[in-house]
Design a protein around this motif. Sequence first.
Motif, PDB file in Angstrom:
ATOM      1  N   TYR A 164     -24.181  36.634   2.596  1.00 48.74           N
ATOM      2  CA  TYR A 164     -24.573  36.840   3.995  1.00 48.74           C
ATOM      3  C   TYR A 164     -26.078  36.669   4.178  1.00 48.74           C
ATOM      4  CZ  TYR A 164     -24.992  38.855   8.637  1.00 48.74           C
ATOM      5  OH  TYR A 164     -25.271  39.036   9.968  1.00 48.74           O
ATOM      6  N   LYS A 165     -26.849  37.297   3.292  1.00 48.82           N
ATOM      7  CA  LYS A 165     -28.315  37.242   3.430  1.00 48.82           C
ATOM      8  C   LYS A 165     -28.819  35.805   3.350  1.00 48.82           C
ATOM      9  CE  LYS A 165     -29.269  41.844   1.527  1.00 48.82           C
ATOM     10  NZ  LYS A 165     -29.758  42.582   0.335  1.00 48.82           N
ATOM     11  N   GLY A 166     -28.297  35.047   2.359  1.00 45.82           N
ATOM     12  CA  GLY A 166     -28.733  33.654   2.201  1.00 45.82           C
ATOM     13  C   GLY A 166     -28.351  32.793   3.387  1.00 45.82           C
ATOM     14  N   MET A 167     -27.082  32.915   3.832  1.00 41.44           N
ATOM     15  CA  MET A 167     -26.617  32.107   4.969  1.00 41.44           C
ATOM     16  C   MET A 167     -27.368  32.472   6.249  1.00 41.44           C
ATOM     17  SD  MET A 167     -22.498  31.840   4.363  1.00 41.44           S
ATOM     18  CE  MET A 167     -22.228  30.741   5.742  1.00 41.44           C
ATOM     19  N   LYS A 168     -27.626  33.756   6.443  1.00 42.39           N
ATOM     20  CA  LYS A 168     -28.331  34.213   7.643  1.00 42.39           C
ATOM     21  C   LYS A 168     -29.750  33.646   7.688  1.00 42.39           C
ATOM     22  CE  LYS A 168     -28.610  37.117  11.244  1.00 42.39           C
ATOM     23  NZ  LYS A 168     -27.777  36.951  12.445  1.00 42.39           N
ATOM     24  N   LYS A 169     -30.423  33.666   6.545  1.00 44.38           N
ATOM     25  CA  LYS A 169     -31.800  33.146   6.466  1.00 44.38           C
ATOM     26  C   LYS A 169     -31.819  31.647   6.744  1.00 44.38           C
ATOM     27  CE  LYS A 169     -36.153  34.059   5.504  1.00 44.38           C
ATOM     28  NZ  LYS A 169     -36.934  34.914   6.409  1.00 44.38           N
ATOM     29  N   ILE A 170     -30.896  30.909   6.127  1.00 47.79           N
ATOM     30  CA  ILE A 170     -30.816  29.460   6.355  1.00 47.79           C
ATOM     31  C   ILE A 170     -30.473  29.180   7.813  1.00 47.79           C
ATOM     32  CG2 ILE A 170     -29.512  27.362   5.754  1.00 47.79           C
ATOM     33  CD1 ILE A 170     -29.117  28.667   2.947  1.00 47.79           C
ATOM     34  N   ASP A 171     -29.566  29.978   8.359  1.00 47.40           N
ATOM     35  CA  ASP A 171     -29.128  29.808   9.747  1.00 47.40           C
ATOM     36  C   ASP A 171     -30.289  29.991  10.723  1.00 47.40           C
ATOM     37  OD1 ASP A 171     -26.566  29.082  10.605  1.00 47.40           O
ATOM     38  OD2 ASP A 171     -26.312  30.971  11.663  1.00 47.40           O
ATOM     39  N   GLU A 172     -31.083  31.028  10.497  1.00 41.64           N
ATOM     40  CA  GLU A 172     -32.151  31.371  11.446  1.00 41.64           C
ATOM     41  C   GLU A 172     -33.414  30.541  11.257  1.00 41.64           C
ATOM     42  OE1 GLU A 172     -32.661  35.553  10.797  1.00 41.64           O
ATOM     43  OE2 GLU A 172     -31.083  36.103  12.231  1.00 41.64           O
ATOM     44  N   ASP A 173     -33.751  30.219  10.005  1.00 39.69           N
ATOM     45  CA  ASP A 173     -35.056  29.594   9.743  1.00 39.69           C
ATOM     46  C   ASP A 173     -35.001  28.135   9.301  1.00 39.69           C
ATOM     47  OD1 ASP A 173     -36.257  31.985  10.363  1.00 39.69           O
ATOM     48  OD2 ASP A 173     -36.402  32.671   8.294  1.00 39.69           O
ATOM     49  N   LEU A 174     -33.832  27.698   8.807  1.00 39.92           N
ATOM     50  CA  LEU A 174     -33.787  26.349   8.235  1.00 39.92           C
ATOM     51  C   LEU A 174     -32.691  25.478   8.833  1.00 39.92           C
ATOM     52  CD1 LEU A 174     -34.509  27.337   4.533  1.00 39.92           C
ATOM     53  CD2 LEU A 174     -36.093  26.237   6.111  1.00 39.92           C
ATOM     54  N   GLY A 175     -32.383  25.724  10.120  1.00 37.86           N
ATOM     55  CA  GLY A 175     -31.583  24.759  10.871  1.00 37.86           C
ATOM     56  C   GLY A 175     -30.086  24.884  10.814  1.00 37.86           C
ATOM     57  N   GLY A 176     -29.547  26.055  10.453  1.00 36.46           N
ATOM     58  CA  GLY A 176     -28.101  26.225  10.505  1.00 36.46           C
ATOM     59  C   GLY A 176     -27.424  26.011   9.172  1.00 36.46           C
ATOM     60  N   ALA A 230     -23.379   4.325  11.954  1.00 37.87           N
ATOM     61  CA  ALA A 230     -24.533   5.209  11.783  1.00 37.87           C
ATOM     62  C   ALA A 230     -24.019   6.641  11.731  1.00 37.87           C
ATOM     63  CB  ALA A 230     -25.515   5.040  12.921  1.00 37.87           C
ATOM     64  N   ARG A 231     -24.619   7.442  10.881  1.00 36.70           N
ATOM     65  CA  ARG A 231     -24.222   8.848  10.741  1.00 36.70           C
ATOM     66  C   ARG A 231     -25.310   9.748  11.290  1.00 36.70           C
ATOM     67  NH1 ARG A 231     -25.672  11.982   6.113  1.00 36.70           N
ATOM     68  NH2 ARG A 231     -24.571  13.991   6.027  1.00 36.70           N
ATOM     69  N   ILE A 232     -24.896  10.654  12.164  1.00 36.10           N
ATOM     70  CA  ILE A 232     -25.817  11.686  12.651  1.00 36.10           C
ATOM     71  C   ILE A 232     -25.332  13.008  12.061  1.00 36.10           C
ATOM     72  CG2 ILE A 232     -26.761  12.877  14.660  1.00 36.10           C
ATOM     73  CD1 ILE A 232     -26.278  10.307  16.241  1.00 36.10           C
ATOM     74  N   SER A 233     -26.201  13.631  11.279  1.00 38.67           N
ATOM     75  CA  SER A 233     -25.837  14.867  10.592  1.00 38.67           C
ATOM     76  C   SER A 233     -26.408  16.061  11.341  1.00 38.67           C
ATOM     77  CB  SER A 233     -26.394  14.824   9.163  1.00 38.67           C
ATOM     78  OG  SER A 233     -26.252  16.085   8.544  1.00 38.67           O
ATOM     79  N   ILE A 234     -25.545  17.009  11.677  1.00 38.04           N
ATOM     80  CA  ILE A 234     -26.026  18.218  12.355  1.00 38.04           C
ATOM     81  C   ILE A 234     -25.522  19.450  11.604  1.00 38.04           C
ATOM     82  CG2 ILE A 234     -26.010  17.032  14.576  1.00 38.04           C
ATOM     83  CD1 ILE A 234     -23.598  18.699  15.397  1.00 38.04           C
ATOM     84  N   ARG A 235     -26.236  20.555  11.805  1.00 40.43           N
ATOM     85  CA  ARG A 235     -25.789  21.825  11.244  1.00 40.43           C
ATOM     86  C   ARG A 235     -25.662  22.848  12.358  1.00 40.43           C
ATOM     87  NH1 ARG A 235     -29.745  23.509   7.113  1.00 40.43           N
ATOM     88  NH2 ARG A 235     -31.023  21.732   7.615  1.00 40.43           N
ATOM     89  N   ILE A 236     -24.558  23.575  12.324  1.00 42.50           N
ATOM     90  CA  ILE A 236     -24.259  24.561  13.364  1.00 42.50           C
ATOM     91  C   ILE A 236     -24.814  25.926  12.954  1.00 42.50           C
ATOM     92  CG2 ILE A 236     -22.410  25.622  14.736  1.00 42.50           C
ATOM     93  CD1 ILE A 236     -22.676  22.555  15.036  1.00 42.50           C
ATOM     94  N   LYS A 237     -25.380  26.637  13.921  1.00 40.28           N
ATOM     95  CA  LYS A 237     -25.877  27.999  13.673  1.00 40.28           C
ATOM     96  C   LYS A 237     -24.685  28.958  13.663  1.00 40.28           C
ATOM     97  CE  LYS A 237     -30.305  27.106  15.955  1.00 40.28           C
ATOM     98  NZ  LYS A 237     -31.140  27.431  17.129  1.00 40.28           N
ATOM     99  N   ASP A 238     -24.160  29.170  12.480  1.00 44.73           N
ATOM    100  CA  ASP A 238     -22.899  29.893  12.327  1.00 44.73           C
ATOM    101  C   ASP A 238     -22.999  31.358  12.727  1.00 44.73           C
ATOM    102  OD1 ASP A 238     -20.157  29.353  11.357  1.00 44.73           O
ATOM    103  OD2 ASP A 238     -20.590  31.002  10.008  1.00 44.73           O
ATOM    104  N   SER A 239     -24.206  31.915  12.710  1.00 43.00           N
ATOM    105  CA  SER A 239     -24.346  33.345  12.980  1.00 43.00           C
ATOM    106  C   SER A 239     -24.514  33.666  14.469  1.00 43.00           C
ATOM    107  CB  SER A 239     -25.541  33.910  12.203  1.00 43.00           C
ATOM    108  OG  SER A 239     -26.738  33.249  12.580  1.00 43.00           O
ATOM    109  N   LEU A 240     -24.506  32.638  15.337  1.00 39.40           N
ATOM    110  CA  LEU A 240     -24.613  32.906  16.775  1.00 39.40           C
ATOM    111  C   LEU A 240     -23.431  33.760  17.226  1.00 39.40           C
ATOM    112  CD1 LEU A 240     -25.762  29.555  18.445  1.00 39.40           C
ATOM    113  CD2 LEU A 240     -27.089  31.635  18.163  1.00 39.40           C
ATOM    114  N   GLU A 241     -23.725  34.826  17.946  1.00 38.14           N
ATOM    115  CA  GLU A 241     -22.687  35.802  18.290  1.00 38.14           C
ATOM    116  C   GLU A 241     -21.576  35.207  19.154  1.00 38.14           C
ATOM    117  OE1 GLU A 241     -22.390  40.231  20.288  1.00 38.14           O
ATOM    118  OE2 GLU A 241     -24.309  39.574  19.478  1.00 38.14           O
TER     119      GLU A 241
END
Length: 825
Positions: free
Chosen positions: A478-490, A605-616
């Motif tokens: 949880y801690k790792g995913m939360k940090k990546i989610d909030e500070d490093l783009g999801g 062409a590939r567009i890569s996105i990351r979703i902010k999984d921790s959004l309530e």
Amino acid sequence: MFANIYKKAVIDFSKLTLLFLVIVIGLSLYHSKNFNLDASSDALLLEGDPDLKYLREVNQTYGSKDFLVLTYTPVSSFIEKETILNLQLLKSKIEKLTWVDSVITLIDVPLLKSTDENLMERLINYKTLAYPEIDRKRGFDEIINSPIYKNYVISEDGKTSGIVVYLKKDERLAEYIKIKDKYLNQSTEIGLSKEEKVNYKKFLKEYENYKNLYNIRNHQNITEIRDVISKYGENAKIHLGGIPMIADDMMSYIKSDIVVFGIGVFIFIIFTLWLIFRDLKWVIMPLLGCATSVIIMIGLLGLIGWKVTVISSNFIALMLILNMAMNIHVTVRFLQLKKEFPQLSKDEAVIQASKKMMLPILYTVLTTICAFLSLVFSGIKPIIDFGWMMTLGLIVSLIVTFLLLPSLLSLFSSENEVNIKDTEKSLVTSALASFTKGSRILIFGATFLIILFSIIGISKLEVENSFINYFDKETEIYKGMKKIDEDLGGTTPLNIILKFPVKQKAIDEDDEFSEWDEEDQGDEDKAKYWFTRDKMDKIIKVHDYLDSLPEVGKVLSFGSILRVAEDLNNKKLQSLEIAVLYSKIPLSIKKEIVSPYISVNKDEARISIRIKDSLENLRRNDLIKKINSELNTKLGLNKDEYKLSGVLILFNNLLQSLFKSQILTLGIVMLGIFAMFFILFKNITISFIGVVPNFLAAFLILGIIGMLGIPLDMMTITIAAITIGIAVDNSIHYIYRFKEEFEKINDYNKTLDRCHKTVGVAILNTSITIVFGFSILILSNFIPTIYFGIFTGIAMLLAMISVLTLLPKLILIFKPFTNNKISTI
């Protein structure tokens, strides 16, 4: 015939029966060495999902490596020499690990604005923050404002950096997965021959054995990198993330859950049995039955090769709970017979107790099996395995209960059990009997309110798959995913693949290309003409749209690279300039910044996105539908010009499929249980009366979940079917006993009192055992397991109250028993 054989087994040759069971236990312990766990991500995917097949094609086209992510938050700034040195040392240590392929950190980012050379010179001779002569302030400002690296290797506030650790590819595992996919595709499309089926079974065994070795190595790898991290924790706060780490930690959670649940339930059962019987003998005998069933089941799982996943990690606790219910019913009935008919010998009481409890327990097992078999229709392997696992476990428990317990009773119980606690004294069941006879309006009024509440709550149910919220906030996952989610783009990846027509005509007047046919071009020539301005504009348009969505974190595409190049050139690049730039980029850089986003050969062409999984308020299914729709309606793309792919799609497919299958199979479970009641009692009214209290409890739990706004996930979605299957056991026991007693008493109110004093006590005891047994699941690190334990426990409590109030009230009103028989309504 059967009665004579059974009597010989548990009475005449009880010692031989016990010896046989001891041998079976020994064999089970031997095979338990093959008992394995599985926490791999592919265990939680829909087999045969076309989106999984497409994702693997995408990964093959654009490249994909397994990786770990470290979030690195130093005490001092990233422009300080000490921080750069510490980061270099950490990188160096990680690179020396034998299983690491490469490490990308902040100090590896090419700085293109930090010199005044021309663009091509900068690309070829780029420098990084690690260079001693570089202006670190200027270089850091470039990185933090870069459309590529901001929220990717550096957080927006500049305080946290991401370290990506790419793992060496396991070629053998990759080959195994290819072969497995080939077999699956062939079996779906044209089927497998007999010889191919045999070969496939052999292959699966080999594949599973290799996966076990892979899991052991992965655990060693995670341990090694954690040792490295621990040595650099003084100057920075570091969190570890990534699928290999999550898989390894989940393996640890599964092991922990199995041990904690098993021991916790076992201790609670000891406590419950002591409260019920107050005699060590009556504690030990049922416990031996429970332990024997679990040991045999673990041995069978090892022999068959079924792996326990996070979904089925509570199977031992469930088996103990359900087995204990059987043992309590048989033991209580034996003691009641000895009390009521003291002239009966010990052996006669054993046979009578077994005979009277055989049919109701058989039907309770069948109804519970019916509930667990509903999971087989999910299409998700670990859930299917869980369904079959519990089905086999219940069959084992049934056989052990009626072989071991009667044999133990025959050998170790005395002819006159005078020291047993009076099993017919219960203030609770007596109070419920009085309440049931005199509170018609209150019972039916409460029933109406429960139905109303359930309907409103069920209408609010949502299906969601928030992976980050599956874990306790104190866990490393949880801690790792939360940090990546909030500070490093999801955290959760999603790809948008843009498909361009085979023939492409330049639409810009400045473009220097006319229509051309790709089939006449070689790959190298094709690349020269591929990068037209209209393609770039389309990529950028989709990129910007995705970047505008609040649920989306980092967006990366060739548009990101193009913007950097245009920023360095201070102008918008046209087709010829883009093509020249592409041809001049060194191959090593091209592999890193172009190949992951452009496939010239496939015109994609590939567009890569990351979703902010921790959004309530994140609703993944709605987001996928929105992107799919708005690319067409807002951006004007044809539906055949784009396709979504990624882990987000796969897990969404899994949950939507599970929801549909469980809604369907809930109906099948209800019909199946209704049919079993009809077969057992041969009466429609009794069948209806028997199922209503349990359906009420299951729907009320779904209503509570809906009202609390808790989304249904992989485990909570199965609560209703499993609750009905387990809770209906009480209805069967109560109605079966009511029928038996009514034939003697022929008075409804007196029969109700009698049943509440006898079988009602057993129902109360087993229900309390089950409720508190399920409560042990709150000790899990896996949140869906905690929800499953809490809500199933509540459902069982509600079902017990309903069976001891609403069920007898319906019997009093409909009076289905007449003339010492069940009426044939």
